[in-house]
Each structure stands twice: as structure tokens, then as C-alpha cells.
Scaffold this active site. Structure first.
Site, PDB file in Angstrom:
ATOM      1  CE  LYS A 237      -9.435 -19.859  -3.479  1.00 47.26           C
ATOM      2  NZ  LYS A 237      -9.878 -18.947  -4.528  1.00 47.26           N
TER       3      LYS A 237
ATOM      4  CD  GLU B  50     -13.152 -16.420  -7.740  1.00 48.10           C
ATOM      5  OE1 GLU B  50     -14.264 -16.266  -7.254  1.00 48.10           O
ATOM      6  OE2 GLU B  50     -12.786 -17.464  -8.342  1.00 48.10           O
TER       7      GLU B  50
ATOM      8  NE  ARG C 141      -6.577 -28.560  -7.802  1.00 48.56           N
ATOM      9  CZ  ARG C 141      -7.005 -27.303  -7.942  1.00 48.56           C
ATOM     10  NH1 ARG C 141      -7.150 -26.788  -9.124  1.00 48.56           N
ATOM     11  NH2 ARG C 141      -7.302 -26.574  -6.897  1.00 48.56           N
TER      12      ARG C 141
END
Ligand code: ATP
Ligand code: MG
Length: 562
Positions: free
Chosen positions: A272, A37, A262
Site C-alpha cells: 500500500k 484496515e 500472500r
């Protein structure tokens, strides 16, 4: 133990692909994608995903698409797109002509939504966001059906069209998939697939005021691009049912979603949101601050793309959540730099050393190999030697403990590549008592670092000639966090993670190009900062120390690493 080789993680994804190739499921094709994204800078966690997706594609003679998941115009910026593309390229990967944007599929996504409505599988819902949440139920309680769930197809088509035309305000209505409000999987309780957002999009401008949700967009984008293996992180495991549902209802090409664990790195954060806060609150100098886990930060710190790929290969791919020790990343870095980087001398915290019996104006030169382990490899340079030198402050102790083998009053050490020197006396500042300089004598017989009478010294220290040294700012870094697994990032923040020193370097480092890397003997690997260094005024970052220092952090009681 940090820094040691780890056993390669089982690669269950390779097993799946091998099996698919054996059964001919995809006709031997392997098509993956990396779908960020564009709402932030890439970090080391993304690098893992990039290495997996591009790496597998390359390994199997397939391809990997670069796709921007740009369905949320209010959070996205073009600045991020450019940086993401640049970072993927820097990591060493190439998407060829396969650069895509989910926003390129908006027309088709709209058509697919209309199809679901026509088949009674989607409806326009007027519940407010609060009501929707309330109707959704919980993990232990089933949800309730929306009163708008049974609208006629005609009414739904009309309302959806009017949503598109901009007749309603943000949040007034949504389009929902009509699945099952009592499903144990909350993702299946009539999820929203379109919402109203009167916001211009960086690629489609004002064309749309409704935007498709991630779950609806992602699977259809994968399908349109004929992806075979849609590899994502574990938090999407529960979204897989919806991924499959949408594609099954539409009866279109259907890739397989595969989840992996992850990357979590100790003493780092990957969120983020938190990284943005660190930047906005001024805890770091920017996204590319050398302490940041972002690719731009790691690059500026001096990491090579090879070291990051090596790290990704070593940690492997698994299904189990885990935390990787920083030592593993740094080991990959050292292993890569070790073979590539010249050894030079620099003094970070200079202490003057005067050789009383060395002639005032004499300058000698020593031929020193850039790669002492194999002098034939990187050549030699000449290092000047004179009466006044700088040595490292902590290579001298006035009152040393037993195990201290460096310089102390009455003791003799070897100056790397040069002579034996013996400390005769210490000069102190009268007021503060601080040691200002030390006086030594040298033994001319020991030129080159050995004594003809066979006497030994226990320590070898580095030095630079004061008159010839290059002054440089050197930035030394500690981790941004004091705790290995920061929970509250503000509390865990290490406010002391940057130390700036005025170093003296051997003269060959005058004029270095930004981005040049060196090993300063005994001190670590350093890079001339790509932003602030100038050939006439060098600024260096310490990339990493020579040995694993993480064990010391535990000893200092800063955190319990397990
Ligand atoms: P957010 O959910 O806050 O937007 P994100 O890190 O998931 O953040 P994306 O841009 O959606 O951001 O990520 C792109 C790809 O990178 C996704 O496929 C995601 O699964 C993967 N990815 C993100 N973080 C990690 C991580 N720590 N380890 C491995 N892969 C990751
Ligand atoms: Mg995401």
C-alpha cells in the site's frame, strides 16, 4: 510456462475445516472474516484473501464477516471504507448483516484490558519508544524487563484510567501485556496493547484518546464475533502466540488462526505504501489507473470479477511464499472474456489503403459474425466497405522478410470478410520518406474472401472503411515495472507504460456505452473507459492482448523470469 493451466494448489485450509467438521470442533459452523484496515484501496492480493474467506464460507454453508480493523485513526479515511465495501460487492460477495468495525468493540476491549491489569497480566509502562525498543532485545539476545513492570495493580489501574482520561501526552505511557521478556518470539516480549493518541476517530469521535493495538484488538474481535477460522497471511505466524495468549488469559471463545502465503504477482507491487507513492508522485493517474493492481484499477482496465475469482481459484491456497506470473492472471481474464465478448474490427495505427479499381462512391456491406467461432452465438452486424480504407501500419512492409505474410508491394492478402487486395504501389512523404498511403487493386471475384480459381493468400488482415470509421482514443498499457520482482520500485519503474493512439474503429462502435467490452480482432480485448469514454467520443483501454506477450518481454531482455 506462463499462461498454461497450473495444477490446483493443495488446499490445506479445506482440509482443516473438513477435519473440524468431522470432529465437531465448531459444531459444524464455519465463520470467517475479511478484516481490512481502511487505510488504502484494495488490491489483487486482498482479492485473494476475499475469495478465500468468502469462498470457503459459501462452500461450507457458513458466513463471512466484513470487518474494518479501524484501530489507527490517524491513517484511516472514510473514503477507503466506501471503496472497500463497494469492491467486495463487485467481486461478487455478500456479508449480509455482518458488517462490523473493531471500533465498535472499544468499550469491551477497554474492559478486557482492565481485566488483564487486575490479574497482573498487564502494566502501564513509562519507557520512551526508544527505550522500549532498546529493552526489547534482538532475535539473538533476550530483552530486559521494564522498571515499571512490577507496578501494583492499583497503580496500574489508576494510570490506565488516567491515560484514558487524557492526562498524558502521546507516547508518554503505554499499556503492555506482561508476558516474557526472554521469549524467543519478540511478539511475546511484553507487547504494547494500548497507546495514547490524541486523535479523533471517524466513528468514535473524541470519545477515546487511547487506542488498542492490532494484536490485542484482532483476536478479541474474532472472539466476540465467534469466528471459527481466522485466516490471515503468513507474516502473522509469529503473532499467533500472542493471539492465543490473550484469548487464553481472558478465558473467552477462541477461534483458530490459520496462515496462508500472500499473493505476489510479477511486474506488480502490492505494498500500500508504494502504491500510495505511485499515486502521490504522479506516476499513475490515480488509484484507479488501469495499470494499478488495485481492484478499482483492474476494474477500469476491464477485468471482470469472474476472471479475478477464476484466478484466485486457480492459484489456490498454500503455505509457501511464491510469485505468480502475470500470464496466469491474464489467462484467467482471456478465458473469461473469450466466451462473452463480441469480435469487431478496429485499426490502432491507421495507414490509408486506396483501392484504385473500386468505384469512387460505391459502398458495399459485408455481413460479419460477432463470434466467428460460432456465428449462431452473438449474431451479426453489417460492415461497410469502400474505396478508401484504413489498415494497421504494421500490416504493411515495403521490404518484408521472408516470413512476413501480410501486405507488401506485389503481394496479395485477404481483407477480413471482404475481398482479396494486391498492393500496387506506395505513396511516401517527399520530405520524410514516411509511407502515407498504399494503393491496391481488388479482385471482385473474391467477394466474401475466397477466390473461384482456387488461389490462396497467406494473410488475412483487418480494416475499416475510412469514410465510415469512428475515431477513438485508445490507451495501450505495458506493465508499470520493468523487473518481475521490483526491489527498488523507483528504479524498476517503467516510464513508458502508457501509449495513447488515435484509432479508427468500425462504425458500430460509435455510441458505445462506457464499460462495454469488445475484442478487436487480432489486437486484444478492449473496454470503453468507464471514466473518460463518452458515447459520442469513445475512449478505449486495451484490457489484454490476445496471446501471452510475457515471453516476448524476456526476449527483449527486460527481465529474467524464472
Ligand atoms: P498493511 O499491512 O500495509 O496495512 P495489508 O495489505 O496487510 O497492508 P490489510 O488491510 O490489513 O492490509 O489487509 C486485509 C487482509 O488482506 C488481511 O487479512 C491481509 O492478510 C490480506 N492481504 C493483504 N495483502 C495480501 C496479499 N498480497 N495476498 C493475500 N492476502 C493479502
Ligand atoms: Mg495488514
Amino acid at each position: 510456462m506462463a499462461g498454461n493451466e497450473i495444477a490446483p494448489a493443495s488446499n490445506f485450509i479445506r482440509n482443516i475445516i473438513d477435519e473440524d467438521n468431522r470432529t465437531g470442533k465448531w459444531g459444524g459452523r464455519v465463520v470467517t472474516r475479511f478484516p481490512p484496515e481502511p487505510n488504502g484501496y484494495l488490491h489483487i492480493g486482498h482479492a485473494k484473501s476475499i475469495c478465500i474467506n468468502f469462498g470457503l464460507a459459501a462452500e461450507y454453508g457458513g458466513r463471512c464477516h466484513m470487518r474494518f480493523d479501524d484501530t489507527n485513526p490517524s491513517k484511516e479515511e472514510i473514503e477507503y471504507i466506501d471503496s472497500i465495501l463497494e469492491n467486495v460487492r463487485w467481486l461478487g460477495f455478500d456479508w449480509g448483516e455482518h458488517l462490523y468495525y473493531a471500533s465498535d468493540y472499544f468499550d469491551r476491549l477497554y474492559e478486557f484490558a482492565v481485566r488483564l491489569i487486575k490479574e497482573g497480566k498487564a502494566y502501564v509502562c513509562d519507557l520512551s519508544p526508544e527505550q522500549t525498543r532498546e529493552y526489547r532485545g534482538t532475535l539473538t539476545e533476550p530483552g530486559r524487563e521494564s522498571p515499571y513492570r512490577n507496578r501494583s495493580v492499583e497503580e496500574n489501574l489508576d494510570l490506565f484510567e488516567r491515560m484514558r482520561r487524557g492526562e498524558f501526552k502521546d507516547g508518554e505511557r503505554v499499556l503492555r501485556a506482561r508476558i516474557d521478556m526472554s521469549s524467543p518470539n519478540l511478539n511475546m516480549r511484553d507487547p504494547t496493547i494500548y497507546r495514547i493518541k490524541h486523535v479523533a476517530h471517524h466513528r468514535t469521535g473524541d470519545k477515546w484518546c487511547i487506542y488498542p493495538m492490532y494484536d490485542f484488538t484482532h483476536c478479541i474481535s474474532d472472539s466476540i464475533e465467534r469466528i471459527t477460522h481466522s485466516i490471515c497471511t503468513l507474516e502473522f505466524e509469529d503473532n499467533r502466540a500472542l493471539y492465543d495468549w490473550v484469548l487464553d488469559q481472558l478465558g473467552v471463545y477462541h477461534p483458530q488462526q490459520i496462515e496462508f502465503a500472500r499473493l505476489n504477482l510479477e511486474y506488480m507491487v502490492m505494498s500500500k505504501r508504494i502504491l500510495l507513492r505511485l499515486v502521490q508522485d504522479g506516476h499513475v493517474s490515480g488509484w484507479d489507473d488501469p495499470r494499478m493492481p488495485t481492484i478499482v484499477g483492474l476494474r477500469r482496465r476491464g477485468y471482470t470479477s469472474e476472471s479475478i475469482r477464476l484466478f484466485a481459484e486457480r492459484i489456490g491456497v498454500g503455505k509457501r511464499e511464491s510469485w505468480i506470473e502475470m500470464g496466469v492472471l491474464e489467462k484467467a481474464l482471456r478465458d473469461d472474456l473469450n466466451t462473452k465478448v463480441k469480435r469487431v474490427m478496429g485499426v490502432l495505427k491507421p495507414l490509408r489503403l486506396v483501392i484504385d479499381n473500386f468505384p469512387e462512391d460505391r459502398v458495399e456491406e459485408f455481413e460479419a459474425p460477432y463470434f466467428p467461432d460460432d456465428p449462431s452465438r452473438m449474431g451479426h452486424r453489417k460492415v461497410p466497405f469502400s474505396k478508401v480504407l484504413y489498415i494497421e501500419r504494421n500490416d504493411f512492409m515495403e521490404d518484408p522478410p521472408k516470413k512476413f505474410f501480410r501486405l507488401a508491394p506485389g503481394r496479395e492478402v485477404r481483407l477480413r470478410w471482404a475481398y482479396f487486395v494486391k498492393c500496387e504501389r506506395v505513396v511516401k512523404d517527399e520530405k520524410t520518406g514516411e509511407i502515407i498511403e498504399i494503393h491496391c487493386t481488388y479482385d471482385p471475384e473474391t467477394r466474401g474472401g475466397g477466390a473461384p480459381d482456387g488461389r490462396k493468400v497467406k494473410g488475412t488482415i483487418h480494416w475499416v472503411s475510412a469514410a465510415h470509421a469512428v475515431e477513438a482514443e485508445v490507451r495501450l498499457y505495458d506493465p508499470l515495472f520493468k523487473e518481475p520482482r521490483p526491489e527498488d520500485y523507483r528504479e524498476a519503474l517503467n516510464t513508458d507504460s502508457l501509449e495513447v493512439v488515435q484509432a479508427r474503429l468500425e462504425p458500430g462502435l460509435g455510441g458505445v456505452e462506457p464499460g462495454s467490452r469488445f475484442q478487436f480482432e487480432r489486437l486484444g480485448y478492449f473496454i470503453a473507459d468507464i471514466k473518460d469514454s463518452r458515447p459520442e467520443k469513445p475512449v478505449f483501454n486495451r484490457i489484454v492482448t490476445l496471446r501471452d506477450t510475457w515471453a516476448k518481454i524476456v526476449a527483449k531482455g527486460q527481465g529474467g523470469r524464472s
